[in-house]
Design a protein around this motif. Structure first.
Motif, PDB file in Angstrom:
ATOM      1  N   ASP A  60       0.831  -1.205   0.000  1.00  0.00           N
ATOM      2  CA  ASP A  60       0.000   0.000   0.000  1.00  0.00           C
ATOM      3  C   ASP A  60       0.866   1.254   0.000  1.00  0.00           C
ATOM      4  O   ASP A  60       0.602   2.214  -0.730  1.00  0.00           O
ATOM      5  CB  ASP A  60      -0.936   0.018   1.219  1.00  0.00           C
ATOM      6  N   GLU A  61       1.919   1.240   0.815  1.00  0.00           N
ATOM      7  CA  GLU A  61       2.830   2.380   0.869  1.00  0.00           C
ATOM      8  C   GLU A  61       3.501   2.605  -0.489  1.00  0.00           C
ATOM      9  O   GLU A  61       3.589   3.740  -0.973  1.00  0.00           O
ATOM     10  CB  GLU A  61       3.882   2.124   1.956  1.00  0.00           C
ATOM     11  N   LEU A  62       3.944   1.523  -1.114  1.00  0.00           N
ATOM     12  CA  LEU A  62       4.582   1.640  -2.426  1.00  0.00           C
ATOM     13  C   LEU A  62       3.595   2.123  -3.487  1.00  0.00           C
ATOM     14  O   LEU A  62       3.957   2.914  -4.360  1.00  0.00           O
ATOM     15  CB  LEU A  62       5.208   0.310  -2.838  1.00  0.00           C
ATOM     16  N   ARG A  63       2.358   1.660  -3.435  1.00  0.00           N
ATOM     17  CA  ARG A  63       1.345   2.106  -4.405  1.00  0.00           C
ATOM     18  C   ARG A  63       1.207   3.624  -4.384  1.00  0.00           C
ATOM     19  O   ARG A  63       0.971   4.243  -5.413  1.00  0.00           O
ATOM     20  CB  ARG A  63      -0.009   1.472  -4.097  1.00  0.00           C
ATOM     21  N   ASN A  64       1.362   4.213  -3.218  1.00  0.00           N
ATOM     22  CA  ASN A  64       1.210   5.666  -3.081  1.00  0.00           C
ATOM     23  C   ASN A  64       2.491   6.437  -3.369  1.00  0.00           C
ATOM     24  O   ASN A  64       2.427   7.564  -3.848  1.00  0.00           O
ATOM     25  CB  ASN A  64       0.718   6.011  -1.671  1.00  0.00           C
ATOM     26  N   ASP A  65       3.653   5.846  -3.069  1.00  0.00           N
ATOM     27  CA  ASP A  65       4.904   6.609  -3.110  1.00  0.00           C
ATOM     28  C   ASP A  65       5.848   6.261  -4.265  1.00  0.00           C
ATOM     29  O   ASP A  65       6.686   7.074  -4.633  1.00  0.00           O
ATOM     30  CB  ASP A  65       5.680   6.416  -1.802  1.00  0.00           C
ATOM     31  N   LEU A  66       5.743   5.060  -4.790  1.00  0.00           N
ATOM     32  CA  LEU A  66       6.734   4.579  -5.759  1.00  0.00           C
ATOM     33  C   LEU A  66       6.526   5.212  -7.129  1.00  0.00           C
ATOM     34  O   LEU A  66       5.422   5.190  -7.670  1.00  0.00           O
ATOM     35  CB  LEU A  66       6.633   3.056  -5.878  1.00  0.00           C
ATOM     36  N   GLU A 102       0.319  -0.991 -10.408  1.00  0.00           N
ATOM     37  CA  GLU A 102      -0.564  -0.661  -9.284  1.00  0.00           C
ATOM     38  C   GLU A 102      -0.251   0.715  -8.686  1.00  0.00           C
ATOM     39  O   GLU A 102      -1.049   1.246  -7.922  1.00  0.00           O
ATOM     40  CB  GLU A 102      -0.413  -1.702  -8.168  1.00  0.00           C
ATOM     41  N   CYS A 103       0.914   1.274  -9.011  1.00  0.00           N
ATOM     42  CA  CYS A 103       1.361   2.513  -8.379  1.00  0.00           C
ATOM     43  C   CYS A 103       0.743   3.730  -9.047  1.00  0.00           C
ATOM     44  O   CYS A 103       0.715   3.842 -10.273  1.00  0.00           O
ATOM     45  CB  CYS A 103       2.886   2.592  -8.417  1.00  0.00           C
ATOM     46  N   HIS A 104       0.276   4.653  -8.220  1.00  0.00           N
ATOM     47  CA  HIS A 104      -0.469   5.822  -8.694  1.00  0.00           C
ATOM     48  C   HIS A 104       0.395   6.832  -9.448  1.00  0.00           C
ATOM     49  O   HIS A 104      -0.099   7.525 -10.335  1.00  0.00           O
ATOM     50  CB  HIS A 104      -1.151   6.513  -7.514  1.00  0.00           C
ATOM     51  N   ASN A 105       1.670   6.936  -9.104  1.00  0.00           N
ATOM     52  CA  ASN A 105       2.534   7.969  -9.689  1.00  0.00           C
ATOM     53  C   ASN A 105       3.722   7.379 -10.433  1.00  0.00           C
ATOM     54  O   ASN A 105       4.772   8.014 -10.529  1.00  0.00           O
ATOM     55  CB  ASN A 105       3.043   8.901  -8.583  1.00  0.00           C
ATOM     56  N   PHE A 106       3.548   6.179 -10.962  1.00  0.00           N
ATOM     57  CA  PHE A 106       4.698   5.492 -11.541  1.00  0.00           C
ATOM     58  C   PHE A 106       5.139   6.149 -12.853  1.00  0.00           C
ATOM     59  O   PHE A 106       4.319   6.507 -13.689  1.00  0.00           O
ATOM     60  CB  PHE A 106       4.403   4.007 -11.779  1.00  0.00           C
TER      61      PHE A 106
END
Length: 159
Positions: A60-66, A102-106
């Motif tokens: 979840d943390e990676l989805r938001n930050d990665l 899955e990441c929002h800002n990839f």
């Protein structure tokens, strides 16, 4: 221990590589170190696992930050059994790309590989994308379908 191993690999293959020489000159070593500490986070993973060995909270943390993945995991030993090498060098990066989706800002996925990545060419090989005559998806699926004996018989042909 895994984090120490990941840091040593990151330092050798990324941080201390020539790719940052321009920034070392432009920003200075101290400012570059500060920037990298702020922007880079090492996340040791197990690429042989579908979950990458991550907890759901970490995912979840990676989805938001990665936003960028630099993958340097892999095996380059030619003696590695074909199914194991395929697991590490193909399935692992595929699992990372699924995470990236899955990441929002990839923004970018970088695979650090060896000079053997473009094995059907000879001479100087420029660092760019090349069209391939191989159907790598089909070859990957074929390797996955082999039994243990077939893997041992065909390994020399594939590698």
């Amino acid at each position: 221990a895994k984090l120490d191993e990941a840091y040593n690999r990151y330092k050798k293959e990324v941080k201390d590589s020539q790719i940052f020489d321009g920034l070392k000159i432009t920003l200075g070593r101290k400012a570059l170190r500060k920037l990298l500490r702020k922007k880079v986070r090492l996340v040791p993973m197990d690429l042989s696992q579908e979950t990458l060995g991550l907890t759901e909270a970490m995912r979840d943390e990676l989805r938001n930050d990665l936003n960028i993945i630099i993958n340097s995991a892999g095996t380059v030993e030619f003696g590695t059994r074909l199914d194991i090498a395929t697991e590490i060098n193909v399935r692992g990066p595929l699992q990372l790309m699924k995470l990236a989706e899955e990441c929002h800002n990839f923004e970018a996925f970088t695979q650090i590989s060896t000079m053997f990545a473009v094995s059907d060419r000879t001479g100087f090989i420029d660092e760019k994308m090349y069209d391939s005559t191989h159907d790598w998806v089909q070859e990957y699926q074929r390797i996955l379908s082999l039994n243990h004996l077939e893997i041992l018989e065909q390994q020399a042909q594939v590698i």
